[in-house]
Write a protein that holds these residues in place. Structure first.
Motif, PDB file in Angstrom:
ATOM      1  N   GLY A   1       0.813  -1.203   0.000  1.00 56.72           N
ATOM      2  CA  GLY A   1       0.000   0.000   0.000  1.00 56.72           C
ATOM      3  C   GLY A   1       0.850   1.258   0.000  1.00 56.72           C
ATOM      4  N   ASP A   2       0.189   2.394  -0.158  1.00 57.15           N
ATOM      5  CA  ASP A   2       0.880   3.679  -0.245  1.00 57.15           C
ATOM      6  C   ASP A   2       1.709   3.970   1.000  1.00 57.15           C
ATOM      7  OD1 ASP A   2      -0.439   4.021  -2.674  1.00 57.15           O
ATOM      8  OD2 ASP A   2      -2.024   5.247  -1.807  1.00 57.15           O
ATOM      9  N   ALA A   3       1.189   3.623   2.186  1.00 55.88           N
ATOM     10  CA  ALA A   3       1.924   3.918   3.419  1.00 55.88           C
ATOM     11  C   ALA A   3       3.273   3.217   3.430  1.00 55.88           C
ATOM     12  CB  ALA A   3       1.095   3.510   4.642  1.00 55.88           C
ATOM     13  N   THR A   4       3.317   1.967   2.960  1.00 55.31           N
ATOM     14  CA  THR A   4       4.585   1.239   2.910  1.00 55.31           C
ATOM     15  C   THR A   4       5.502   1.817   1.843  1.00 55.31           C
ATOM     16  OG1 THR A   4       3.600  -0.793   3.776  1.00 55.31           O
ATOM     17  CG2 THR A   4       5.625  -1.026   2.499  1.00 55.31           C
ATOM     18  N   GLU A   5       4.959   2.239   0.706  1.00 54.41           N
ATOM     19  CA  GLU A   5       5.793   2.891  -0.296  1.00 54.41           C
ATOM     20  C   GLU A   5       6.459   4.136   0.296  1.00 54.41           C
ATOM     21  OE1 GLU A   5       5.215   5.473  -4.349  1.00 54.41           O
ATOM     22  OE2 GLU A   5       4.343   3.467  -4.359  1.00 54.41           O
ATOM     23  N   ILE A   6       5.681   4.922   1.027  1.00 55.71           N
ATOM     24  CA  ILE A   6       6.220   6.144   1.632  1.00 55.71           C
ATOM     25  C   ILE A   6       7.273   5.806   2.682  1.00 55.71           C
ATOM     26  CG2 ILE A   6       5.619   8.120   3.091  1.00 55.71           C
ATOM     27  CD1 ILE A   6       2.833   8.067   1.648  1.00 55.71           C
ATOM     28  N   GLN A   7       6.976   4.845   3.563  1.00 52.72           N
ATOM     29  CA  GLN A   7       7.910   4.491   4.630  1.00 52.72           C
ATOM     30  C   GLN A   7       9.199   3.885   4.083  1.00 52.72           C
ATOM     31  OE1 GLN A   7       5.092   2.011   6.693  1.00 52.72           O
ATOM     32  NE2 GLN A   7       4.851   3.483   8.361  1.00 52.72           N
ATOM     33  N   SER A   8       9.102   3.160   2.986  1.00 54.60           N
ATOM     34  CA  SER A   8      10.292   2.546   2.383  1.00 54.60           C
ATOM     35  C   SER A   8      11.030   3.515   1.465  1.00 54.60           C
ATOM     36  CB  SER A   8       9.902   1.286   1.606  1.00 54.60           C
ATOM     37  OG  SER A   8       9.195   1.605   0.415  1.00 54.60           O
ATOM     38  N   ASN A   9      10.552   4.760   1.394  1.00 56.14           N
ATOM     39  CA  ASN A   9      11.160   5.787   0.542  1.00 56.14           C
ATOM     40  C   ASN A   9      11.187   5.350  -0.919  1.00 56.14           C
ATOM     41  OD1 ASN A   9      12.273   8.405   0.311  1.00 56.14           O
ATOM     42  ND2 ASN A   9      14.348   7.571   0.224  1.00 56.14           N
ATOM     43  N   GLY A  10      10.108   4.661  -1.322  1.00 51.12           N
ATOM     44  CA  GLY A  10       9.966   4.258  -2.717  1.00 51.12           C
ATOM     45  C   GLY A  10      10.611   2.932  -3.065  1.00 51.12           C
ATOM     46  N   MET A  11      11.257   2.279  -2.101  1.00 52.06           N
ATOM     47  CA  MET A  11      11.869   0.976  -2.378  1.00 52.06           C
ATOM     48  C   MET A  11      10.794  -0.044  -2.734  1.00 52.06           C
ATOM     49  SD  MET A  11      14.523  -1.131  -2.450  1.00 52.06           S
ATOM     50  CE  MET A  11      15.867  -0.425  -1.468  1.00 52.06           C
ATOM     51  N   TYR A  12       9.717  -0.074  -1.939  1.00 50.80           N
ATOM     52  CA  TYR A  12       8.610  -0.989  -2.185  1.00 50.80           C
ATOM     53  C   TYR A  12       7.459  -0.193  -2.808  1.00 50.80           C
ATOM     54  CZ  TYR A  12      11.415  -3.899   0.874  1.00 50.80           C
ATOM     55  OH  TYR A  12      12.448  -4.606   1.430  1.00 50.80           O
ATOM     56  N   LYS A  13       6.838  -0.752  -3.837  1.00 51.84           N
ATOM     57  CA  LYS A  13       5.913   0.007  -4.671  1.00 51.84           C
ATOM     58  C   LYS A  13       4.455  -0.369  -4.425  1.00 51.84           C
ATOM     59  CE  LYS A  13       9.432   1.754  -7.082  1.00 51.84           C
ATOM     60  NZ  LYS A  13      10.560   0.981  -6.555  1.00 51.84           N
ATOM     61  N   SER A  14       3.617   0.635  -4.255  1.00 48.57           N
ATOM     62  CA  SER A  14       2.166   0.400  -4.292  1.00 48.57           C
ATOM     63  C   SER A  14       1.742   0.515  -5.751  1.00 48.57           C
ATOM     64  CB  SER A  14       1.419   1.406  -3.416  1.00 48.57           C
ATOM     65  OG  SER A  14       1.557   2.724  -3.879  1.00 48.57           O
ATOM     66  N   ILE A  15       1.255  -0.569  -6.288  1.00 49.78           N
ATOM     67  CA  ILE A  15       1.047  -0.701  -7.732  1.00 49.78           C
ATOM     68  C   ILE A  15      -0.421  -0.473  -8.091  1.00 49.78           C
ATOM     69  CG2 ILE A  15       1.210  -2.322  -9.677  1.00 49.78           C
ATOM     70  CD1 ILE A  15       3.907  -1.362  -8.566  1.00 49.78           C
ATOM     71  N   GLU A  16      -0.623   0.183  -9.214  1.00 51.16           N
ATOM     72  CA  GLU A  16      -1.988   0.325  -9.733  1.00 51.16           C
ATOM     73  C   GLU A  16      -2.574  -1.046 -10.038  1.00 51.16           C
ATOM     74  OE1 GLU A  16      -3.083   3.341 -12.717  1.00 51.16           O
ATOM     75  OE2 GLU A  16      -0.968   3.946 -12.597  1.00 51.16           O
ATOM     76  N   HIS A  17      -3.838  -1.202  -9.697  1.00 51.56           N
ATOM     77  CA  HIS A  17      -4.560  -2.414 -10.068  1.00 51.56           C
ATOM     78  C   HIS A  17      -6.006  -2.040 -10.355  1.00 51.56           C
ATOM     79  CE1 HIS A  17      -4.468  -1.931  -5.679  1.00 51.56           C
ATOM     80  NE2 HIS A  17      -5.633  -2.563  -5.600  1.00 51.56           N
ATOM     81  N   ARG A  18      -6.722  -2.932 -10.989  1.00 56.66           N
ATOM     82  CA  ARG A  18      -8.105  -2.663 -11.390  1.00 56.66           C
ATOM     83  C   ARG A  18      -8.879  -3.974 -11.388  1.00 56.66           C
ATOM     84  NH1 ARG A  18      -7.353  -1.860 -18.006  1.00 56.66           N
ATOM     85  NH2 ARG A  18      -7.182  -4.081 -18.480  1.00 56.66           N
ATOM     86  N   GLY A  19     -10.197  -3.875 -11.443  1.00 58.32           N
ATOM     87  CA  GLY A  19     -11.055  -5.041 -11.578  1.00 58.32           C
ATOM     88  C   GLY A  19     -11.801  -4.971 -12.893  1.00 58.32           C
ATOM     89  N   VAL A  20     -11.954  -6.116 -13.556  1.00 59.95           N
ATOM     90  CA  VAL A  20     -12.701  -6.179 -14.808  1.00 59.95           C
ATOM     91  C   VAL A  20     -13.868  -7.144 -14.648  1.00 59.95           C
ATOM     92  CG1 VAL A  20     -10.671  -5.605 -16.179  1.00 59.95           C
ATOM     93  CG2 VAL A  20     -11.254  -8.010 -15.794  1.00 59.95           C
ATOM     94  N   THR A  21     -14.773  -7.087 -15.600  1.00 60.16           N
ATOM     95  CA  THR A  21     -15.985  -7.901 -15.547  1.00 60.16           C
ATOM     96  C   THR A  21     -16.032  -8.842 -16.747  1.00 60.16           C
ATOM     97  OG1 THR A  21     -17.252  -6.258 -16.775  1.00 60.16           O
ATOM     98  CG2 THR A  21     -17.207  -6.032 -14.392  1.00 60.16           C
ATOM     99  N   ASN A  22     -17.055  -9.660 -16.790  1.00 56.12           N
ATOM    100  CA  ASN A  22     -17.267 -10.550 -17.940  1.00 56.12           C
ATOM    101  C   ASN A  22     -18.769 -10.697 -18.160  1.00 56.12           C
ATOM    102  OD1 ASN A  22     -18.261 -13.398 -16.828  1.00 56.12           O
ATOM    103  ND2 ASN A  22     -16.742 -12.599 -15.383  1.00 56.12           N
ATOM    104  N   GLU A  23     -19.147 -11.326 -19.263  1.00 54.64           N
ATOM    105  CA  GLU A  23     -20.565 -11.434 -19.598  1.00 54.64           C
ATOM    106  C   GLU A  23     -21.203 -12.738 -19.129  1.00 54.64           C
ATOM    107  OE1 GLU A  23     -18.330 -12.933 -23.297  1.00 54.64           O
ATOM    108  OE2 GLU A  23     -18.056 -11.503 -21.653  1.00 54.64           O
ATOM    109  N   LYS A  24     -20.429 -13.614 -18.464  1.00 47.85           N
ATOM    110  CA  LYS A  24     -20.943 -14.942 -18.150  1.00 47.85           C
ATOM    111  C   LYS A  24     -21.192 -15.202 -16.668  1.00 47.85           C
ATOM    112  CE  LYS A  24     -18.832 -17.092 -22.229  1.00 47.85           C
ATOM    113  NZ  LYS A  24     -17.877 -18.113 -22.721  1.00 47.85           N
ATOM    114  N   LYS A  25     -20.341 -14.681 -15.811  1.00 51.37           N
ATOM    115  CA  LYS A  25     -20.448 -15.058 -14.404  1.00 51.37           C
ATOM    116  C   LYS A  25     -20.089 -13.889 -13.495  1.00 51.37           C
ATOM    117  CE  LYS A  25     -19.299 -18.831 -11.249  1.00 51.37           C
ATOM    118  NZ  LYS A  25     -18.602 -20.122 -11.091  1.00 51.37           N
TER     119      LYS A  25
END
Length: 359
Positions: A272-296
Motif C-alpha cells: 500500500g501507499d503507506a509502505t511505499e512512503i515508509q520505504s522511501n519508494g523501495m517498495y511500490k504500491s502498484i496500480e490495479h483494477r477489476g474487470v468484468t465478464n458477460e458470463k459469471k
C-alpha cells in the motif's frame, strides 16, 4: 480509519462520497444496456499474458520461521512487483469458504434489505460505493459493503447485516485470521526496512483493519466498463481473497495490464501507499483494477491493513541515503493522507503525488 476525527473538542468529517444506484439492480432490470455513466476508457490487457505463476509466490510458513530465502523473495516481490500470492498461510479452507459464502449471501438479499445498511453521504462504512466525488464522474461496474473490523471499538454494527445467519461469525473469524497473517507480514517488512521485528508497529501503532466486500455483476459489454477503476491502496498493505472461478484482478506491471489468475486457498497481497512512503519508494504500491465478464458474476474480499490515524508516516531513516536514496516523500499524519485520498475519485496513483517531494 475513523470517519470522524477530533479537532480541539470538535469533530469534522472526511471521506465524502455521493450515493449511486446499485449496479446489481441495474443489471437485473436490463442486462443488455450499459448506461453512459458506466462507459469508460479501458486500456486493453497485455497480449503477452503473464501466467499467474509468474506473479511471485511467498510461502508464509517459511517466512514465519525466519527462512532467509523466503525473506529475500518477499523483498524482491515488494520491490519489483508490489504484489505476491501468499500460500501456506495457515487460514483454514473452511474459514475462507465461510467468508465467501457470507459475502455471497449478503449480495443475494433483496435490494430493500441491503439498503438498510446503506452508507450515508459522509460515511465510508456501509453498503454502496466510495470515491464518488462528482455527479459527472464515470462509475464502476460493482457494488460493495465496507466495514471497519479492527479495533473492535471502531465497528459500527448498524452497517453489519446481523440478521443474516452466520455473517457476523464468519466476519469475526476471518478478521482474526487476517490480523494474524498481517502482523507477521508487518514484522518481516520491519526487518527488511532495517528495523527490529516490532519496528513498524512502534512507528504505525497497532495495525487497523477494514474489510471491503465487492460484487461485480456480469455485463453484456465488459469491454466498455471497469469493475473497479485503476488505483493503488492507501494502506500499509492489503490481503485479497479472490473468487476461485473468475479472473478479474489486473495489475499494472512494466506499463502493461496483467491478469492475476485465482489460486484456490491463496491470498493476494499488495503493497500500500503507506509502505511505499515508509520505504522511501523501495517498495511500490502498484496500480490495479477489476474487470468484468458477460458470463459469471464475481466477488472478492479485500482486507485493508493501515496505521493508526494519528501516527505520522514518512520515509524511515533507515531507508534514506542522501547520495543514493535521497528522501522522496514528506512526513504526513496518516489521517491527513487518507482524507486527501477520499477527496478524489480513484485515479491511478494521483493521490501519492500529494506527499512526494518535487525537487
Amino acid at each position: 480509519m475513523e470517519m470522524e476525527v477530533g479537532n480541539g473538542g470538535e469533530k469534522f468529517k472526511w471521506g465524502k462520497s455521493l450515493p449511486v444506484p446499485s449496479i446489481q439492480e441495474i443489471v437485473k432490470n436490463d442486462f443488455q444496456s450499459v448506461p453512459d455513466r458506466y462507459v469508460q476508457d479501458r486500456p486493453i490487457t497485455s497480449q503477452n499474458l503473464v501466467d499467474s505463476h509468474e506473479i511471485p509466490f511467498i510461502d508464509f510458513s517459511s517466512l514465519a520461521k525466519g527462512d532467509e530465502h523466503e525473506t529475500r523473495k518477499l523483498h524482491l516481490a515488494c520491490k519489483d512487483w508490489g504484489f505476491f500470492q501468499l500460500i501456506n498461510h495457515g487460514v483454514k479452507e473452511e474459514v475462507l469458504e465461510k467468508m465467501k459464502a457470507a459475502v455471497s449471501a449478503f449480495f443475494e438479499l433483496p435490494v430493500e434489505e441491503k439498503n438498510k445498511y446503506a452508507k450515508a453521504e459522509n460515511e465510508i462504512q456501509g453498503y454502496g460505493q466510495n470515491f464518488v466525488v462528482s455527479e459527472n464522474q464515470k462509475l464502476d461496474w460493482s457494488d460493495m459493503i465496507y466495514l471497519i473490523t479492527v479495533p473492535a471499538e471502531s465497528r459500527k454494527y448498524k452497517f453489519w447485516p446481523l440478521t443474516l445467519p452466520g455473517f457476523k461469525e464468519a466476519m469475526e473469524e476471518y478478521s482474526r485470521e487476517m490480523q494474524r497473517v498481517a502482523e507477521e507480514i508487518q514484522a518481516n517488512l520491519s526487518v527488511l526496512m532495517g528495523l527490529e521485528r516490532d519496528g513498524l508497529k512502534r512507528v504505525e501503532g497497532d495495525l487497523k483493519q477494514g474489510i471491503r466486500m465487492n460484487y461485480y455483476p456480469v455485463c453484456a459489454r465488459p469491454d466498455l466498463v471497469l469493475g473497479i477503476s485503476p488505483h493503488s491502496d492507501g494502506t500499509s498493505f492489503t490481503l485479497l481473497l479472490q473468487d476461485d472461478d473468475v479472473t478479474g484482478l489486473h495489475i499494472k506491471h512494466n506499463h502493461a495490464w496483467l491478469p492475476v489468475k485465482p489460486l484456490p486457498n491463496s491470498l493476494v497481497v499488495n503493497v500500500g501507499d503507506a509502505t511505499e512512503i515508509q520505504s522511501n519508494g523501495m517498495y511500490k504500491s502498484i496500480e490495479h483494477r477489476g474487470v468484468t465478464n458477460e458470463k459469471k458474476p464475481r466477488i472478492s474480499v479485500a482486507t485493508f491493513m493501515f496505521p493508526d490515524d494519528e501516527q505520522e508516516i514518512g520515509p524511515l531513516e533507515t531507508m534514506i541515503n542522501d547520495q543514493n536514496h535521497p528522501r522522496l516523500y514528506r512526513n504526513i499524519k496518516y489521517v491527513d493522507y487518507v482524507r486527501e485520498k477520499f477527496s478524489r475519485k480513484m485515479q491511478g496513483k494521483a493521490h501519492t503525488q500529494f506527499v512526494k517531494l518535487h525537487n
